[in-house]
Design a protein around this motif. Structure first.
Motif, mmCIF file in Angstrom:
data_model
loop_
_atom_site.group_PDB
_atom_site.id
_atom_site.type_symbol
_atom_site.label_atom_id
_atom_site.label_comp_id
_atom_site.label_asym_id
_atom_site.label_seq_id
_atom_site.Cartn_x
_atom_site.Cartn_y
_atom_site.Cartn_z
ATOM 1 N N GLU A 52 -20.938 27.649 28.575
ATOM 2 C CA GLU A 52 -22.333 27.240 28.490
ATOM 3 C C GLU A 52 -22.490 25.762 28.145
ATOM 4 N N ASP B 21 -30.149 36.371 29.984
ATOM 5 C CA ASP B 21 -28.709 36.630 29.813
ATOM 6 C C ASP B 21 -28.468 37.929 29.056
ATOM 7 N N GLU C 122 -32.853 28.783 36.394
ATOM 8 C CA GLU C 122 -33.160 30.014 35.668
ATOM 9 C C GLU C 122 -34.423 29.853 34.833
#
Length: 346
Positions: free
Chosen positions: A67, A318, A147
């Motif tokens: 990430e 997520d 996203e």
């Protein structure tokens, strides 16, 4: 995204950069470039080995720390990997040079050649890794941005669906009609009905700007919402709740239960002879919403936006995937419950 698109770097870039690095190293140390073809050949082979070993470090670091918020850990992992493997390969290679007589020295373990061979490889690797890390960061940022835009779109769609419910004339008319019939026949129930109706609208108005809310809030809302439905359908509909109290603080996207209840009511026969039963229960940090499947003879038009919104929200947050199962007798949706964030002590 964990792989490296470095085909041409492996084929041509690393050998050419290694030759350039070797030339710079000899120039910096004021040592004449050796007239022996074996030295540049072995140096190139060593550079290829260093890059092949270190590119694995880049791949492993991306698997462990993928990430954007883990960039520091990822870079530190790579640096430790580079120094370790480049040091082993270049120290072994330099010792090999001396053993086969590629240069003459009185001290096999003279520090200078080992140090510079290792330093050139590490610096070269860091420069290449920095380029690939920059590309990786851009790709991760692009994914995160996409996203975020998708999540914003889903939230807007959810708000629109919520707004439709709030101003839906059928929803409002049916509830006002139920309230009107209760005022004359059961004033006490009419008062309770009005309290639940106001609680439902208050909750609908409050959830537009929240991406997650405690399960306890959703349950409180759905009980008030179901009371309105129960008043209308009577013995044609039932709700059974079996929720682990330890999960009440876990999080869920707001209005998830309303969407699932509306879906069940919309597509199933509801009557005293064929009552619809909606069960809410928890297993393994998952909230299950299950109803007996008794499809209406006349299919109700549906675009499937409700279930799609729930699924998309979990994907963009997520979270674990939403489970949807259907057979001849039941329809089941499993909604994962997310652990609440632990508040840091002040």
């Amino acid at each position: 995204m964990h792989t490296l698109n470095d085909k041409w770097m492996r084929v041509a870039g690393v050998p050419l950069l290694s030759l350039l690095g070797q030339w710079m190293m000899y120039g910096y140390t004021n040592v004449p470039y050796p007239d022996d073809w074996r030295i540049p050949v072995f140096f190139v082979l060593g550079a290829v080995l260093v890059w092949e070993a270190n590119r694995q470090g880049i791949i492993v670091s991306r698997q462990r720390y993928p990430e954007l918020g883990q960039t520091r850990q990822r870079v530190l992992f790579q640096l430790v990997w580079f120094f370790f493997f480049a040091g082993i390969i270049r120290i072994t290679q330099t010792l090999f040079y001396d053993l086969i007589g590629l240069w003459q020295t009185d001290d096999v373990f003279e520090i200078k050649p080992y140090f510079f061979n290792t330093l050139v490889s590490v610096i070269g690797t860091i420069q290449l890794a920095a380029m690939f890390e920059g590309i990786y960061l851009y790709q991760r940022w692009k994914v995160a941005y996409t996203e975020a835009q998708e999540l914003k779109k889903v939230n807007l769609q959810s708000q629109l669906e919520s707004l439709k419910t709030q101003i839906n004339p059928h929803f409002l008319f049916n509830n006002l009609n139920s309230l009107s019939s209760l005022i004359g026949s059961a004033p006490r129930k009419a008062e309770e009905f009005l309290d639940d109706l106001s609680a439902v609208y208050r909750y609908l108005l409050q959830q537009n700007n929240r991406s997650l809310c405690p399960l306890a809030d959703e349950l409180q809302f759905i009980r008030a919402y179901f009371y309105l439905i129960k008043t209308r359908y009577g013995e044609g509909i039932f709700m059974k709740v079996d929720i682990d109290d330890r999960l009440l603080k876990h999080l869920i996207p707001p209005l998830t239960l309303q969407i699932l209840f509306e879906n069940a009511i919309k597509h199933n026969v509801i009557s005293v002879n064929r009552p619809l039963t909606i069960r809410l229960y928890t297993r393994d940090n998952t909230l299950f919403v299950e109803n007996n499947f008794q499809k209406k003879k006349v299919a109700v038009p549906s675009n499937g936006i409700g279930l799609q919104n729930i699924t998309m929200k979990y994907k963009l947050l997520d979270g674990p995937p939403v489970m949807i199962q259907q057979d001849e007798s039941r329809f089941l949706v499993g909604v994962p419950l997310m652990k609440p964030k632990v508040e840091e002590p002040v």
